[in-house]
Design a protein around this motif. Sequence first.
Motif, PDB file in Angstrom:
ATOM      1  N   LEU A  78       2.176  -6.325   6.038  1.00 19.88           N
ATOM      2  CA  LEU A  78       2.814  -5.023   5.826  1.00 19.88           C
ATOM      3  C   LEU A  78       2.783  -4.594   4.364  1.00 19.88           C
ATOM      4  CD1 LEU A  78       5.935  -5.191   8.181  1.00 19.88           C
ATOM      5  CD2 LEU A  78       3.971  -3.663   8.382  1.00 19.88           C
ATOM      6  N   TYR A  79       2.645  -5.548   3.453  1.00 18.24           N
ATOM      7  CA  TYR A  79       2.575  -5.199   2.034  1.00 18.24           C
ATOM      8  C   TYR A  79       1.403  -4.252   1.785  1.00 18.24           C
ATOM      9  CZ  TYR A  79       2.276  -5.701  -3.037  1.00 18.24           C
ATOM     10  OH  TYR A  79       2.237  -5.450  -4.382  1.00 18.24           O
ATOM     11  N   SER A  80       0.242  -4.602   2.307  1.00 18.73           N
ATOM     12  CA  SER A  80      -0.942  -3.758   2.139  1.00 18.73           C
ATOM     13  C   SER A  80      -0.816  -2.471   2.949  1.00 18.73           C
ATOM     14  CB  SER A  80      -2.206  -4.517   2.567  1.00 18.73           C
ATOM     15  OG  SER A  80      -2.392  -5.674   1.777  1.00 18.73           O
ATOM     16  N   ILE A  81      -0.251  -2.588   4.154  1.00 20.12           N
ATOM     17  CA  ILE A  81      -0.100  -1.410   5.006  1.00 20.12           C
ATOM     18  C   ILE A  81       0.838  -0.389   4.373  1.00 20.12           C
ATOM     19  CG2 ILE A  81       0.810  -0.609   7.226  1.00 20.12           C
ATOM     20  CD1 ILE A  81      -0.164  -3.262   8.428  1.00 20.12           C
ATOM     21  N   ASN A  82       1.926  -0.861   3.780  1.00 16.55           N
ATOM     22  CA  ASN A  82       2.880   0.049   3.137  1.00 16.55           C
ATOM     23  C   ASN A  82       2.225   0.805   1.972  1.00 16.55           C
ATOM     24  OD1 ASN A  82       4.898  -0.739   4.879  1.00 16.55           O
ATOM     25  ND2 ASN A  82       5.736  -2.280   3.496  1.00 16.55           N
ATOM     26  N   ILE A  83       1.428   0.093   1.179  1.00 15.94           N
ATOM     27  CA  ILE A  83       0.722   0.733   0.066  1.00 15.94           C
ATOM     28  C   ILE A  83      -0.254   1.780   0.595  1.00 15.94           C
ATOM     29  CG2 ILE A  83      -0.935   0.362  -1.806  1.00 15.94           C
ATOM     30  CD1 ILE A  83       1.807  -0.545  -2.552  1.00 15.94           C
ATOM     31  N   ILE A 134       0.005   3.435   3.444  1.00  7.86           N
ATOM     32  CA  ILE A 134       0.783   4.575   3.952  1.00  7.86           C
ATOM     33  C   ILE A 134       1.200   5.499   2.815  1.00  7.86           C
ATOM     34  CG2 ILE A 134       2.988   5.225   5.013  1.00  7.86           C
ATOM     35  CD1 ILE A 134       2.754   2.731   6.762  1.00  7.86           C
ATOM     36  N   MET A 135       1.513   4.916   1.664  1.00  6.10           N
ATOM     37  CA  MET A 135       1.951   5.713   0.519  1.00  6.10           C
ATOM     38  C   MET A 135       0.780   6.264  -0.295  1.00  6.10           C
ATOM     39  SD  MET A 135       5.451   3.924  -0.862  1.00  6.10           S
ATOM     40  CE  MET A 135       4.686   2.452  -1.489  1.00  6.10           C
ATOM     41  N   GLY A 136      -0.416   6.168   0.246  1.00  7.75           N
ATOM     42  CA  GLY A 136      -1.579   6.746  -0.427  1.00  7.75           C
ATOM     43  C   GLY A 136      -2.129   5.909  -1.556  1.00  7.75           C
ATOM     44  N   GLY A 137      -1.850   4.620  -1.548  1.00  8.21           N
ATOM     45  CA  GLY A 137      -2.407   3.731  -2.565  1.00  8.21           C
ATOM     46  C   GLY A 137      -1.606   3.656  -3.846  1.00  8.21           C
ATOM     47  N   VAL A 138      -0.453   4.322  -3.886  1.00  4.85           N
ATOM     48  CA  VAL A 138       0.386   4.267  -5.092  1.00  4.85           C
ATOM     49  C   VAL A 138       1.586   3.351  -4.829  1.00  4.85           C
ATOM     50  CG1 VAL A 138      -0.299   6.556  -5.875  1.00  4.85           C
ATOM     51  CG2 VAL A 138       1.671   6.326  -4.369  1.00  4.85           C
ATOM     52  N   PRO A 139       2.049   2.651  -5.861  1.00  2.00           N
ATOM     53  CA  PRO A 139       3.167   1.716  -5.661  1.00  2.00           C
ATOM     54  C   PRO A 139       4.529   2.389  -5.570  1.00  2.00           C
ATOM     55  CG  PRO A 139       2.502   1.702  -7.946  1.00  2.00           C
ATOM     56  CD  PRO A 139       1.514   2.583  -7.226  1.00  2.00           C
ATOM     57  N   ASN A 140       4.606   3.649  -5.991  1.00  2.21           N
ATOM     58  CA  ASN A 140       5.884   4.357  -5.990  1.00  2.21           C
ATOM     59  C   ASN A 140       5.641   5.795  -5.546  1.00  2.21           C
ATOM     60  OD1 ASN A 140       8.273   5.826  -6.799  1.00  2.21           O
ATOM     61  ND2 ASN A 140       8.826   4.062  -8.041  1.00  2.21           N
TER      62      ASN A 140
END
Length: 206
Positions: A96-101, A103-109
């Motif tokens: 999910l760490y990679s999936i979450n990133i 989902i957010m368009g490749g940005v950490p925040n």
Amino acid sequence: MDLVLSSLSEGLLWSIMAIGIFLTFRILDIADMTAEGAFPLGAAVVASQIQAGQNPWLATLFSIFAGMLAGLVSGLLHTKMKIPALLTGIVTLTGLYSINIKIMGGVPNLSIGDSSTIFKSVIGLGLSNEAAVFVVSLSCLLLVCLILTLLMKTQIGLVLRSTGDNIPMSEANGVNVDTMKIFGYMISNGLVALCGALFAQTDGFS
């Protein structure tokens, strides 16, 4: 007064996550670590959806579904692939760490900014920001408690509890314990993702 409301609101939001974790750890007797990935998953989904112009209430609902999907994956890994529960959670949260990133368009925040949230929609009723967060947080917690209380009194709820208490006896009574475990995983992580979605809207970012 605002400080008191803010503190109470945060406690109410964490209570939703605590209930989700309680379902797997206590009722199903499964040490599920998926919550560590489901929490930011809920935040990532709601932030990305709100930024895309989606209705915040609908975006929050999408977050719950995303958390349930994460729970489904963990449930299948644990029941069908026979991976130990603790390792199952670690595998899912790592993925999910990679999936979450993603989902957010490749940005950490990902910032929600001035976009509409479920809390801002309540502010329109004449409440202050802190009061709106408190009212929505309390309402969500009470709704979760009500739904789970009613669920646990149904046949499915009783079977879910019996699965956690005594698997051999449940199987002897014709209960599909694997299905009940998956169901428990899904409910638990759906609630955790809901908590993440609410926190993202409170803080304004994922």
